[in-house]
Motif scaffolding. Structure first.
Motif, mmCIF file in Angstrom:
data_model
loop_
_atom_site.group_PDB
_atom_site.id
_atom_site.type_symbol
_atom_site.label_atom_id
_atom_site.label_comp_id
_atom_site.label_asym_id
_atom_site.label_seq_id
_atom_site.Cartn_x
_atom_site.Cartn_y
_atom_site.Cartn_z
ATOM 1 N N ASP A 160 -15.139 9.735 -7.972
ATOM 2 C CA ASP A 160 -16.513 9.413 -8.360
ATOM 3 C C ASP A 160 -16.535 8.520 -9.595
ATOM 4 N N THR A 161 -15.655 8.813 -10.552
ATOM 5 C CA THR A 161 -15.598 7.986 -11.759
ATOM 6 C C THR A 161 -15.173 6.563 -11.440
ATOM 7 N N ALA A 162 -14.173 6.422 -10.575
ATOM 8 C CA ALA A 162 -13.719 5.080 -10.206
ATOM 9 C C ALA A 162 -14.790 4.332 -9.414
ATOM 10 N N ASN A 163 -15.525 5.021 -8.567
ATOM 11 C CA ASN A 163 -16.580 4.362 -7.791
ATOM 12 C C ASN A 163 -17.718 3.894 -8.696
ATOM 13 N N LYS A 164 -18.017 4.650 -9.735
ATOM 14 C CA LYS A 164 -19.062 4.230 -10.667
ATOM 15 C C LYS A 164 -18.646 2.967 -11.417
ATOM 16 N N LYS A 165 -17.365 2.887 -11.793
ATOM 17 C CA LYS A 165 -16.880 1.725 -12.527
ATOM 18 C C LYS A 165 -16.529 0.557 -11.610
ATOM 19 N N LYS A 166 -16.418 0.837 -10.285
ATOM 20 C CA LYS A 166 -16.048 -0.177 -9.302
ATOM 21 C C LYS A 166 -14.671 -0.785 -9.584
ATOM 22 N N ARG A 167 -13.778 0.001 -10.183
ATOM 23 C CA ARG A 167 -12.419 -0.459 -10.475
ATOM 24 C C ARG A 167 -11.579 0.746 -10.871
ATOM 25 N N HIS A 168 -10.308 0.473 -11.157
ATOM 26 C CA HIS A 168 -9.362 1.520 -11.577
ATOM 27 C C HIS A 168 -9.200 2.595 -10.500
ATOM 28 N N TYR A 169 -9.147 2.190 -9.243
ATOM 29 C CA TYR A 169 -9.004 3.158 -8.160
ATOM 30 C C TYR A 169 -7.619 3.802 -8.150
ATOM 31 N N THR A 176 -10.991 -2.056 -2.859
ATOM 32 C CA THR A 176 -11.353 -0.806 -2.200
ATOM 33 C C THR A 176 -10.394 0.294 -2.625
ATOM 34 N N LEU A 177 -10.815 1.518 -2.390
ATOM 35 C CA LEU A 177 -9.996 2.662 -2.780
ATOM 36 C C LEU A 177 -8.693 2.704 -1.984
#
Length: 793
Positions: A725-734, A518-519
């Motif tokens: 938004d970019t991290a949520n699209k990739k579902k990683r690298h938060y 999670t973020l």
């Protein structure tokens, strides 16, 4: 100098009760983590050698006094004994602490009558005509409460006792190194004017520092508060305990700096406070640049002869459970008092470093800012023109100076501002270096950088914590814990449990620990792991440079041997193997280019980037990732007798020439180590910088879809939204979408010449320069950054 560790976990460090998710964890006890504790906080040998020699003697003469918990107050801290004393010992202790009162008296007249304020009033279009003595104070009416800030013994004792009770419910303990306090007491007795500098982490940094000094009978400093407080009752209380607040007319520190009168009034106020013999405390931030302008004002007062000298004291404040940092000040006290019925949530460790002379550090030849070059000159030829030659020079940090006032004459020339920025960066590095590494910092870094995808068992985590602790002690980094390793790991898991997934099944002997994807969980662990990144910054830079080179070799299909410079290489097509030879010059060049992208504070500005890059590659040899290999040649490197014309003597007046200057530089090559842990170690080090580099790469992509110019605050807000938004699209690298990473990326792009920062109509706007408005140049910039994180994609 080394200090002995306690036999068990730090005496005042409570172990919280077990959570339900942790009741099934069973860890086999292991011996004590270590036997020695390094001494931290020494002055810089290059910038302040006189201060180092003067205060090192005081440190060596002091016996080891250990740590003291300022929240642990009992009847032994008072002159009285008995049943009643044990119940009111906190009140008696606070009443017995020494207070240095400070009254405003005629300070307002002295500030308004200073030359700086008079010139600012004369230049201000809102100022009344000359000769109207009563009207001249009218423009300063909003500054009058700030100028009249004082330290009242009664209010200081009352607030000190109240905050002690509140912090007893917030933190398990607030520990301070008594050896550092002894040296500080001696410096204070000598009459030195002290300015405490810390790195801003939370809203209670100032209060903790003032409480530590007050409870040890040291002079409580005037603390500069960068947050606006609107409640009039709260403002009046804080201004009676030495809090220098923002004027009521300004909502933020940036808005206050835009006022033409703010900088002259604050500079004159600092001058009067220091003339009174008062101490100051200033918080600095590497991401936003806040706090650097105050150090510049103090340095300018010394340069003008208004002050003889100042002793700067870097302060390292470490939390193993960070307080809430994103709340309004009006909610702070309600949040603090709501914790009175809760159990303590962590430990704070405070290190007060050796004081050093600001005048000595500002002397010619110390911080060589004349050799500083803009990041645009250092990297733009490499990015846009694919230049093979790396330009040498120190990175100029232009955005670290916060003041945008047109009438700000504190630093009239660019070199003066660069010197102030260099001192601010050096203090950020010094304060960060003397921070203790808490157990949650270690566990967070291991879970985030080493075992993020597969998780880790508790037994493996214990072994990794023991290994990482030894690495910290080897690097003279203090740790904020000691004793049984099982208890330390359990203590860390208790505090990090809301951000972890702990899977315990009967078929597994050890529970499996995973990071919640999670973020909030990722950002919290990334914030906790930053101190680990600072400690391993050399290895992290070297690992990213090595990863970049290996990726290029794998992409080209070369896998066996690659020799450059003086050795002809063999090229064999096929799968990538570890049996290859890497050139030192290429590795150093990539490390040099990467170190220019590091945010301020990761390395001291007194160290040249070339030396930093060479040390980064050498650190990989020391940690076992690389092995030095001698290039095959007719005569070995060490055989000087059979080498003809090898020694070329030169005549020079440079006093720092060594015997090695007469030798021709020899190229060196490396091979990757064969042990099984080498790939894991390389990825662990690369992941430390991947979050910031990825945020910088996503920011460059964001520029193509952004209409500029925009106010700086709006730009950063939209950028944070884009990163999330970019991290949520990739579902990683938060970890790449934190506000700190966004501000650091904006600062780097400003220095790189991608963004242009200009004040317009009372606000600061950011716009993309014409060179980088072309998509091909943005693509080149992205490729340059991506080379260091391609292997981690």
């Amino acid at each position: 100098m080394m200090q002995h560790l306690n036999g068990g976990i730090t005496r005042d460090m409570p172990i919280p009760p077990k959570r339900p998710a942790l009741t099934s964890i069973k860890i086999t006890p292991v011996p004590v983590l270590g036997k020695f504790r390094p001494m931290v906080g020494k002055c810089c040998q290059q910038c302040t050698p006189d201060s180092l020699s003067r205060h090192s003697k005081k440190f060596e003469q002091s016996p080891y006094l250990g740590f003291s918990n300022i929240l642990c107050v009992n009847e032994t801290h008072t002159r009285y004994r008995g049943w009643l004393v044990r119940r009111i010992c906190g009140v008696l202790f606070v009443c017995g602490c020494k207070v240095y009162p400070s009254h405003a008296n005629s300070r307002e007249e002295r500030v308004s009558g200073s030359n700086r304020v008079r010139e600012a009033l004369a230049a201000d279009s809102k100022a009344p005509e000359a000769g109207d003595s009563q009207g001249q104070l009218h423009p300063l009416s909003s500054f009058r409460p700030v100028i009249n800030t004082c330290i009242s013994p009664f209010f200081l004792r009352c607030v000190g006792w109240a905050m002690m009770k509140v912090f007893e419910s917030v933190f398990g303990s607030i520990q301070v190194n008594l050896n550092h306090l002894t040296a500080l007491c001696r410096a204070s007795e000598e009459g030195s004017l002290l300015v405490y500098v810390y790195v801003r982490q939370s809203i209670v940094d100032n209060i903790i520092l003032s409480l530590v000094l007050f409870f040890n009978s040291l002079r409580v400093p005037y603390a500069i508060c960068p947050v606006q407080i609107t409640n009039s009752f709260l403002r009046s209380i804080l201004q009676k305990i030495g809090m220098i607040l923002l004027p009521s007319s300004a909502a933020t520190e940036e808005e206050a700096e835009m006022d033409n009168l703010y900088a002259p009034v604050m500079t004159s106020l600092i001058r009067e406070l220091l003339h009174e013999g008062q101490a100051l405390s200033v918080g600095v931030s590497a991401e936003s640049g806040q706090g650097g302008q105050w150090l510049g004002r103090i340095r300018q007062l010394i340069k003008d002869g208004s002050l003889p000298d100042i002793s700067l004291v870097p302060v390292g404040i470490s939390y193993d459970h960070l307080p809430e940092n994103h709340m309004q000040v009006g909610c702070v006290f309600r949040w603090l008092f709501s914790l009175l019925w809760k159990k303590p949530a962590g430990i704070v460790r405070v290190h007060l470093a050796q004081p050093f002379s600001l005048q000595e550090m500002s002397a010619p030849g110390r911080c060589k800012v004349d050799e500083w070059r803009s990041l645009k000159d250092l990297l733009q030829p490499v990015i846009l023109n694919n230049s093979a030659e790396s330009k040498f020079g120190q990175r100029k940090v232009s955005w670290l100076w916060l003041s945008h006032s047109a009438s700000d004459t504190t630093e009239p020339n660019h070199q003066g501002r660069e010197l102030s920025a260099a001192i601010a960066v050096h203090l950020i590095f010094s304060a960060t270096s003397c921070m203790a590494v808490m157990p949650t910092n270690l566990v967070s870094s291991l879970l985030l950088y080493r075992h993020r995808t597969t998780g880790v068992s508790t037994s493996r985590l214990c072994r990794d914590v023991a290994w990482l602790t030894d690495e910290f002690l080897f690097r003279n980094k203090d740790v904020g814990f000691g004793g049984n390793l099982a208890e330390v790991v359990h203590y860390s898991l208790v505090h990090l449990a809301p951000h972890l997934i702990i899977a315990a099944v009967p078929s597994r002997q050890d529970p499996l620990i995973l990071l919640r994807p999670t973020l909030d969980a990722t950002l919290y662990l990334d914030l906790q792991a930053q101190i680990v990144t600072h400690t391993f910054i050399l290895e992290a830079v070297g690992a990213c440079a090595l990863s970049s080179m290996l990726y290029d070799i794998a992409s080209s299909g070369i896998s066996c041997k690659v020799r450059t410079d003086s050795a002809d290489g063999d090229e064999v097509k096929g799968a990538l193997e570890f049996d290859m030879v890497l050139c030192q010059s290429e590795l150093t060049k990539r490390a040099l280019q990467l170190c220019h992208l590091l945010p301020p504070g990761f390395r001291p500005p007194c160290q040249s980037p070339q030396s930093f890059a060479l040390n980064a590659i050498d650190s990989l040899v020391q940690c076992g990732v690389l092995i030095t290999e001698e290039v095959e040649r007719e005569n070995p490197i060490c055989d000087f007798w059979k080498r003809e014309d090898a020694l070329t003597w030169t005549t020079t007046d440079e006093p720092y020439q060594s015997d090695s200057d007469c030798e021709e530089p020899e190229s060196c090559v490396y091979k990757i180590s064969q042990p099984n842990h080498c790939p894991d170690m390389l990825l662990f080090l690369c992941n430390m910088l991947a979050g910031r580099l990825r945020a910088l790469c996503w920011t460059t992509a964001f520029l193509e879809q952004l209409r500029t110019p925009l106010p700086e605050a709006h730009f950063v807000t939209q950028l944070c939204s884009h990163l999330c938004d970019t991290a949520n699209k990739k579902k990683r690298h938060y970890e790449s979408c934190s506000p700190e990473a966004a501000r650091a990326a904006v600062g780097t792009l400003i220095d790189l010449g991608v963004l242009l920062k200009e004040p317009q109509e009372g606000v600061v706007v950011l716009g993309v320069t014409p060179v980088y408005q072309e998509p091909k140049n943005i693509a080149k910039l992205q490729r340059f950054i991506q080379q260091y994180i391609k292997a981690l994609a």
